[in-house]
Design an enzyme around this catalytic site. Sequence first.
Site, PDB file in Angstrom:
ATOM      1  N   THR A   1      -4.569 -63.851 -47.570  1.00 43.12           N
ATOM      2  CA  THR A   1      -5.971 -63.574 -47.902  1.00 43.12           C
ATOM      3  C   THR A   1      -6.203 -63.541 -49.407  1.00 43.12           C
ATOM      4  O   THR A   1      -7.241 -63.996 -49.890  1.00 43.12           O
ATOM      5  CB  THR A   1      -6.413 -62.240 -47.276  1.00 43.12           C
TER       6      THR A   1
ATOM      7  N   SER B   1      -0.522 -65.939 -43.486  1.00 48.01           N
ATOM      8  CA  SER B   1       0.733 -65.259 -43.137  1.00 48.01           C
ATOM      9  C   SER B   1       0.973 -65.217 -41.632  1.00 48.01           C
ATOM     10  O   SER B   1       2.086 -64.933 -41.192  1.00 48.01           O
ATOM     11  CB  SER B   1       0.764 -63.847 -43.713  1.00 48.01           C
TER      12      SER B   1
ATOM     13  N   THR C   1      -1.451 -60.130 -45.425  1.00 47.79           N
ATOM     14  CA  THR C   1      -1.155 -58.790 -44.931  1.00 47.79           C
ATOM     15  C   THR C   1      -0.623 -58.758 -43.497  1.00 47.79           C
ATOM     16  O   THR C   1       0.083 -57.820 -43.123  1.00 47.79           O
ATOM     17  CB  THR C   1      -2.402 -57.893 -45.010  1.00 47.79           C
ATOM     18  N   ASP C   2      -0.972 -59.760 -42.686  1.00 49.49           N
ATOM     19  CA  ASP C   2      -0.677 -59.659 -41.252  1.00 49.49           C
ATOM     20  C   ASP C   2       0.819 -59.606 -40.946  1.00 49.49           C
ATOM     21  O   ASP C   2       1.242 -58.925 -40.005  1.00 49.49           O
ATOM     22  CB  ASP C   2      -1.321 -60.819 -40.491  1.00 49.49           C
TER      23      ASP C   2
END
Length: 334
Positions: A12, A54, A85-86
């Site tokens: 992101t 990700s 972040t995932d």
Amino acid sequence: MKKILMLGTGGTIACKRSDQGLKPLLTSDEILSYVPEAASFCQADSLQILNIDSTNMQPNHWLAMAEAIETHYNDYDGFVICHGTDTMAYTASALSYLIQNSEKPIVITGAQRPIDMENTDARTNLSDSLRFASQEKAHGVTIVFDGKVIAGTRGKKERSKSYNAFSSINFPYIATVQDGQVVFYLDDKASCPRQVKFFKTLNPRVALMKLIPSMGSNVLDYLAEHYDAVIIESFGVGGLPSYDTGDFYKAVEAWISHGKIVVMATQVTNEGSNMSVYEVGHSIKKELGLLEAYDMTLEATVTKLMWILGQTRDGEEIRELFYQTINRDILWQV
């Protein structure tokens, strides 16, 4: 002034809007340009490794990150990886096993909103990460996010939208970063080994099975055909259903008889497992010799198994390595 290498992998933080939604398009140089204030406390260079969402992160990407850090290890004082972040917690855990005993900081960070947006957490997270990586006391693999510094094996994404997305599970924060100041809660660099070790192999044939009431054991039979290890996320402190048929016992027994690895974990995020508490866990662990995750995060358990099975298939060595504490990953066991 410390020399820091920032590695871009996408996520992101690197996204721009497209007709199909947010997509990683910004280069590592462009991302770094959004934090000009970093020049006051470090000399930062950038290197693009990947530029992917990700969600698409794979073990071969972790190996590529570790290889890039090894290649440049002697040229820089610290490293910052910009990441989605995932799957950030998986990457932080994987790098904790692929790069051990690093006296230099290896920081993973990202954002809930792209760095080119007016309202974003990206610029703060990146600036905080560069600042932390410039600290003399910093070392090893960590996540820096929302002003918190988390051990690489203890991070977990617990919120899908909020800026305080990550928590440290079953372990205190290493430090905090606020208003340009780093406050350390754990200062143990002097007691850590100083000989960095890089590893180059992972075995991705690790499966995860989440128990639900009434699930049949034939799922384990299917997984056995395709995987070398399975992590069973059980209920509470851990145990397997003891249905009248005894199918789960037989399925796990078959796994172990074929030299495959079975690890029991818990679906509960905090406080860990303890299979010795109830009969549904105690007897099967005692009789079959299962491994138990205890206070490890799921992400650490998955990636540690991938790392271990990339090094050995000997049962005793696997057990010894699994219960060896690496980057604060497991502290409690019975």
